[in-house]
Design an enzyme around this catalytic site. Sequence first.
Site, short mmCIF file in Angstrom:
data_model
loop_
_atom_site.label_atom_id
_atom_site.label_comp_id
_atom_site.label_asym_id
_atom_site.label_seq_id
_atom_site.Cartn_x
_atom_site.Cartn_y
_atom_site.Cartn_z
N GLY A 44 0.83 -1.20 0.00
CA GLY A 44 0.00 0.00 0.00
C GLY A 44 0.86 1.25 0.00
O GLY A 44 2.09 1.18 -0.07
N CYS A 45 0.23 2.39 0.14
CA CYS A 45 0.98 3.65 0.09
C CYS A 45 1.82 3.85 1.34
O CYS A 45 2.77 4.65 1.34
CB CYS A 45 0.03 4.84 -0.11
SG CYS A 45 -1.28 4.93 1.09
#
Length: 392
Positions: A359-360
């Site tokens: 994910g980010c």
Amino acid sequence: MSEENVKKMIGKVFDDIANAIETGDFSDKVSIGITLMGSEHGIENILKGAELASENSSFEVILIGPEVDTKLKVVKAETEEEQHKEMERLLDEGIIQGAVTMHYNFPIGVSTVGRVVTPGMGKEMYIATTTGTSSPHRVEAMVKNGLNGIITAKSMGVESPTIGILNVDGARQVERALKELNSNGYNINFAESMRSDGGAVMRGNDLLTGTPDVMIADSLTGNLLMKIFSSFNTGGSYEALGYGYGPGIGEGYKRNILILSRASGVPVVSNAIKYAAQLAKGNVLDVSQKEYKDAKKAKFEDILKGLTKEKKKSDDSEEITQPEKEVVTGSISGIDIMELEDAVQELWKNSIYAESGMGCTGPIVMVNESKLSNAIEILKKAGYATEESDPC
């Protein structure tokens, strides 16, 4: 005692009193040694840094190396090996209370805590650690690095330093270990990331702004960060900013020795000497002994053993069958990348289809939205630090 020696002693006493009145510092005089040989920029570079540090200072600077044209005291040594032997002798005999050098080999268990000025806010930050090896085991080393960073910051007068963990491999395991140590009674003041999702695991932005007082990293990453912070304006050949790679800290280590890169320029040489003097005045060796003692009372050694013991493997006869695939839009963060696939297998064992991803904010486990809460509970019971991940 001869009359001449008595006169010298009386003269020194009056000099010390005059210096104390002038500087306002009546504490015991601190002397810091620095080795002259080994710099990529030559002896003159180190000499200029030493002379700069000694100007209007409340401590004495002693040079270790070949004879040079200077008003500073010189302890003679003709080779790098000789100057290190002289440096160690001066430290062990109490003639100097700290030393700055280049390319020094610390024993396993000792690593250095660097000090930088971050470009975002101009804030000072300690990077734990930057050279040396706290432990051959990566995660154990980073946990020890955190303690070494706390010791250094406290020695520098930061009473309750904030601690952040750089988002590198092993960060979540380090976070769990330090939180366990904290819950056992060794107080750790965790920083909150400046990013909206917060937490003690720091992002790149936190490096630039200096969010925590102490940033925990593995030594290789810390070394790279020191080089970037020190020389990002100069192209890398001349380290112009910061205080160097810092003191070697470790349980039972009894020398206040700080490391400089061979690429260090005059301002960094000067700052490193001042850093050494401040640590000596802050009784870094005593602080180290106390903090390790306090950490041990909070089951520090048991926590470290839990990190290094081999993970229990599933019975070879047990086959984990992948559940039927389904849409996975729910994200679970907080799991270290080295444990990511194990977490997926744990959910498969409990009949929840899961996939690993990035994910980010780092590694994530993805499951069907409807099974998110159940999956988080299963992973928590299995010992993973988990939380629902915010969308990027």
